[in-house]
Write an enzyme that holds these catalytic residues in place. Structure first.
Site, PDB file in Angstrom:
ATOM      1  N   ASP A  10       0.869  -1.166   0.000  1.00 48.07           N
ATOM      2  CA  ASP A  10       0.000   0.000   0.000  1.00 48.07           C
ATOM      3  C   ASP A  10       0.917   1.231   0.000  1.00 48.07           C
ATOM      4  OD1 ASP A  10      -2.327   1.689   0.542  1.00 48.07           O
ATOM      5  OD2 ASP A  10      -1.414   1.895   2.528  1.00 48.07           O
ATOM      6  N   ASP A  12      -0.140   5.054   0.653  1.00 47.65           N
ATOM      7  CA  ASP A  12      -0.400   6.110   1.640  1.00 47.65           C
ATOM      8  C   ASP A  12      -0.558   5.547   3.044  1.00 47.65           C
ATOM      9  OD1 ASP A  12      -0.513   8.179  -0.383  1.00 47.65           O
ATOM     10  OD2 ASP A  12      -2.430   7.289  -0.972  1.00 47.65           O
TER      11      ASP A  12
HETATM   12 MG    MG Z   1      -2.936   3.225   3.451  1.00 51.77          MG
END
Ligand code: MG
Ligand code: ZN
Length: 201
Positions: A10, A12
């Site tokens: 992932d 962010d």
């Molecule tokens: Mg995230």
């Protein structure tokens, strides 16, 4: 040829601080520990693919083309760490409205991981998914990857009901811890697979 092993990441809140809907490359920086950990994970046999939900496209907050600049910046940051970023998958769709059929790629769905598996002929059970919320964990488990929940305080624990896919294989609060835990986990499971029994002769 040995098959490719991927760590799906992932973006962010996992690799970089989460600035909601940010597409300005100058505001994108790796979290402490990421730069040092990536080469260890590469040495352990892994390549890296980012899988990111980008509903800002569907919501009209930014143009889809801006994501190319974000990708370029992430590639640059990985290059600084001495490892290549193999690929960058994003879901440009919005949150599913109640009663609507989902797009299939927005996490917690596993579409981006499955797409990567087709593209690179991956055995997903040999891959890992790492994220800072349980939707990442769920996407990884739905794709039968091993999963790590990187707890940076971003998971509310109350937005979606419990299901078994939301249980990670490993838990960490720092990226470097996560790297060591992953490597130990692989060593341990490899040993078990070989069914080796220590014997004293
Ligand atoms: Mg995230
Ligand atoms: Zn999607």
């Amino acid at each position: 040829m040995a098959e490719r092993k991927i760590i799906f990441l992932d973006k962010d809140g996992t690799l970089i601080p989460d600035i909601p809907y940010n597409v300005d490359p100058t505001l994108i920086h790796l979290y402490p520990g990421v730069r040092a950990a990536l080469p260890l994970l590469q040495k352990a046999g892994y390549e890296f693919i980012i899988v990111t939900n980008q509903s800002g496209v569907a919501k009209g907050y930014f143009k889809e083309e801006k994501l190319q600049e974000v990708r370029d910046k992430m590639e640059k940051l990985f290059a600084h760490a001495g490892v290549p970023l193999l690929d960058f998958f994003y879901c440009p769709h919005g949150n599913n409205l109640p009663g609507q059929k989902g797009c299939g790629c927005r996490k917690p769905s596993a579409g981006m991981l499955r797409r990567a598996a087709l593209k690179y002929e991956l055995e997903l059970q040999d891959c890992w998914m790492i994220g800072d919320i349980l939707n990442d964990v769920e996407a990884g488990n739905r794709a039968s990857c091993k999963t790590i929940f990187l707890d940076r305080g971003n998971e509310s624990f109350n937005d979606v009901g419990y299901n078994e896919y939301r249980i990670p294989h490993l838990y960490a609060t720092h990226f470097m811890d996560l790297a060591h835990s992953l490597i130990y986990y692989d060593k341990k499971t490899k040993k078990h697979e070989k069914h080796t029994v220590d014997t004293i002769v």
